[in-house]
Design a protein around this motif. Structure first.
Motif, PDB file in Angstrom:
ATOM      1  N   ILE A  80      14.688  46.604  28.920  1.00  0.00           N
ATOM      2  CA  ILE A  80      14.549  45.165  28.690  1.00  0.00           C
ATOM      3  C   ILE A  80      15.847  44.489  29.134  1.00  0.00           C
ATOM      4  CG2 ILE A  80      14.160  43.344  26.990  1.00  0.00           C
ATOM      5  CD1 ILE A  80      11.742  45.127  27.303  1.00  0.00           C
ATOM      6  N   ASP A  81      15.787  43.662  30.168  1.00  0.00           N
ATOM      7  CA  ASP A  81      16.973  43.014  30.728  1.00  0.00           C
ATOM      8  C   ASP A  81      16.724  41.503  30.816  1.00  0.00           C
ATOM      9  OD1 ASP A  81      19.314  42.436  32.017  1.00  0.00           O
ATOM     10  OD2 ASP A  81      18.804  43.426  33.907  1.00  0.00           O
ATOM     11  N   SER A  82      17.153  40.720  29.871  1.00  0.00           N
ATOM     12  CA  SER A  82      17.938  41.064  28.705  1.00  0.00           C
ATOM     13  C   SER A  82      17.190  40.554  27.462  1.00  0.00           C
ATOM     14  CB  SER A  82      19.311  40.392  28.785  1.00  0.00           C
ATOM     15  OG  SER A  82      19.148  38.989  28.731  1.00  0.00           O
ATOM     16  N   ILE A  83      17.650  40.963  26.282  1.00  0.00           N
ATOM     17  CA  ILE A  83      16.965  40.599  25.045  1.00  0.00           C
ATOM     18  C   ILE A  83      17.058  39.102  24.768  1.00  0.00           C
ATOM     19  CG2 ILE A  83      18.996  41.024  23.586  1.00  0.00           C
ATOM     20  CD1 ILE A  83      15.307  41.830  22.734  1.00  0.00           C
ATOM     21  N   GLN A  84      18.108  38.430  25.273  1.00  0.00           N
ATOM     22  CA  GLN A  84      18.278  36.985  25.027  1.00  0.00           C
ATOM     23  C   GLN A  84      17.285  36.127  25.811  1.00  0.00           C
ATOM     24  OE1 GLN A  84      20.952  39.000  25.297  1.00  0.00           O
ATOM     25  NE2 GLN A  84      22.022  38.677  23.374  1.00  0.00           N
ATOM     26  N   THR A  85      16.587  36.722  26.791  1.00  0.00           N
ATOM     27  CA  THR A  85      15.596  35.949  27.557  1.00  0.00           C
ATOM     28  C   THR A  85      14.180  36.145  27.036  1.00  0.00           C
ATOM     29  OG1 THR A  85      15.305  37.752  29.157  1.00  0.00           O
ATOM     30  CG2 THR A  85      17.002  36.099  29.643  1.00  0.00           C
ATOM     31  N   MET A  86      13.975  37.098  26.121  1.00  0.00           N
ATOM     32  CA  MET A  86      12.634  37.400  25.625  1.00  0.00           C
ATOM     33  C   MET A  86      12.223  36.424  24.518  1.00  0.00           C
ATOM     34  SD  MET A  86      11.695  39.921  27.479  1.00  0.00           S
ATOM     35  CE  MET A  86      12.753  40.190  28.896  1.00  0.00           C
ATOM     36  N   THR A  87      10.939  36.098  24.457  1.00  0.00           N
ATOM     37  CA  THR A  87      10.428  35.162  23.454  1.00  0.00           C
ATOM     38  C   THR A  87       9.171  35.710  22.801  1.00  0.00           C
ATOM     39  OG1 THR A  87       9.116  33.966  25.120  1.00  0.00           O
ATOM     40  CG2 THR A  87      11.344  33.138  24.660  1.00  0.00           C
ATOM     41  N   GLN A  88       9.039  35.445  21.500  1.00  0.00           N
ATOM     42  CA  GLN A  88       7.787  35.704  20.785  1.00  0.00           C
ATOM     43  C   GLN A  88       6.957  34.422  20.859  1.00  0.00           C
ATOM     44  OE1 GLN A  88       6.186  38.091  19.547  1.00  0.00           O
ATOM     45  NE2 GLN A  88       7.568  39.736  18.903  1.00  0.00           N
ATOM     46  N   PRO A  89       5.714  34.478  21.315  1.00  0.00           N
ATOM     47  CA  PRO A  89       4.927  33.255  21.524  1.00  0.00           C
ATOM     48  C   PRO A  89       4.646  32.459  20.251  1.00  0.00           C
ATOM     49  CG  PRO A  89       3.564  35.229  21.773  1.00  0.00           C
ATOM     50  CD  PRO A  89       4.966  35.689  21.690  1.00  0.00           C
TER      51      PRO A  89
END
Length: 424
Positions: free
Chosen positions: A140-149
């Protein structure tokens, strides 16, 4: 303050349900079936050592570091190597497109690898892709760009980082998937996001180094499957990261013969001894207050050693500027470096150099005594292997062990005694 909206779901997504539909159940300890921990080896022996012997299936590994330090490059190389072992790898990028990753892979010579690229930031879609693909490894690159809908806050917020990491933790533990997470760092050097992020994962690695130097240090600060404070050293080249097999030789190769203000110490990084040059420059101050500057060394530790030198060894340092550094960009923060720091300061102050084949190991107490240190046998063997002939070490470390042939051990009890023997 972060607003969090409570969601009503018929089935809580936090429940640990595996991809095959199995739910976690309470089990008596004596009934738990234990399989011997299997580790997957990468081609980078330095990375294997930092991880504790290889990649553990079902582990969650967090890698932090400054922008441009080489985190994505390292994980792209690891993805290539893990895919070559026969595992299925899913590389999820929230910062780059698949085309950009392909360009980097071509530069690294791994563009023909059979691992999956997925440019996505929606954690719901990523979870469904993992469910369909059933990979062995996920990056996962990076965790700061991931979102929970179902969370309304923006990407990178405390709630988003916490919830996406919790989702990845569930996927890793219930399905035996090894997941690597890239984390950005703040200007203070800590991983951005809530502090509990480091508590949730199994392993926390920091990728350190200067942008203007080619060497990179991968340091473990937490590891449930191995030793902490273990380090791996890499060199950044055009073709990617290459491991440095003998870092001690690299740190010492540019040392000037007969230079003053230089001393060699054998420092322990985890279970690994490394020889590092400690440099000091002591010069009369032209202002009222003496200046102290350190690089790679703890400022408070250096101030304490200078106070002991002045009080117990008679060196007048209160009107001297002092600049100290650990050569090569490495950071030293263990008690055994005290004696080398003191000798380097005294060498610069007295304008008297140390011999090229001698090194110094020992902790200094406030009364000027030289206290015993750990792992002395490993330190001496490493120094002997690199051609050192004379080692100053604490008197109390002279025990029931046999030093290598061809090396002279000089036991010392006090700081004053050491300086008399070195600068006689």
């Amino acid at each position: 303050m972060v607003e969090e909206i409570e969601q009503n779901h018929p089935e809580d997504r936090r429940n640990r349900v595996s991809l095959t539909g199995e739910r976690a159940q309470p089990t008596k300890l004596k009934d738990v079936v234990f399989k011997k921990e299997t580790r997957v080896q990468t081609e980078l022996a330095e990375l294997n050592r930092v991880l504790g012997g290889g990649v553990v299936p079902g582990s969650l590994v967090l890698i932090g570091g400054d922008p441009g330090i080489g985190k994505s490059t390292l994980l792209l190389q690891v993805s290539h190597q893990l895919a070559a072992t026969g595992g299925t790898v899913l590389y999820v990028s929230g910062e780059e497109s698949a085309q950009q990753i392909k360009l980097r892979a071509e530069r690294l010579g791994s563009s023909d690898t059979d691992f999956y690229l997925y440019a996505e930031t929606d954690m719901g879609e990523i979870s469904r892709t993992i469910e369909n693909l059933k990979p062995d490894y996920v990056i996962i690159d990076s965790i700061q760009t991931m979102t929970q809908p179902d969370i309304t806050s923006v990407a990178g917020s405390v709630s988003q980082v916490r919830e996406t990491t919790a989702e990845l933790l569930k996927l890793a533990k219930t399905n035996g998937i090894a997941i690597f997470i890239v984390g950005h760092v703040t200007k203070e050097g800590n991983i951005a996001g809530p502090r509990m992020l480091e508590h949730m994962v199994d392993t926390v690695l920091y990728f350190e180094g200067e942008k203007h130097h080619s060497f990179r240090i991968l340091r473990a600060v937490k590891n449930r499957f191995g030793s902490t404070n273990e380090i791996g050293i890499f060199e950044m080249r055009e073709s990617g990261l290459v491991e440095v097999a003998n870092p001690s030789q690299v740190f010492l190769e540019e040392r000037l013969e007969g230079a003053t203000g230089s001393a060699i110490v054998v420092a322990m990084e985890g279970s690994r001894p490394i020889l590092v040059e400690v440099q000091a420059l002591v010069t009369p101050t032209v202002f009222g207050n003496a200046k102290r500057t350190t690089t790679g060394l703890d400022f408070n530790r250096v101030s304490l050693i200078m106070a002991v030198l002045e009080k117990r060894a008679g060196l007048l340092l209160q009107n001297q500027d002092a600049y100290l550094k650990a050569a090569g960009g490495v950071k030293l923060n263990e008690p055994a470096i005290d004696l080398a720091v003191a000798v380097a300061i005294a060498s610069s102050y007295k304008e008297n150099g140390t011999e090229a084949t001698e090194c110094f190991i020992g902790e200094i107490g406030l009364t000027g005594e030289i206290r015993r240190v750990s792992s002395i046998e490993q330190r001496v063997k490493e120094a002997s292997k690199l051609g050192f002939k004379k080692i100053y070490l604490p008197k109390n470390n002279m025990g029931e062990w046999t030093p290598p042939k061809g090396i002279e051990l000089i036991p010392v009890a006090t700081l004053g005694e050491t300086l008399r023997k070195v600068f006689r």
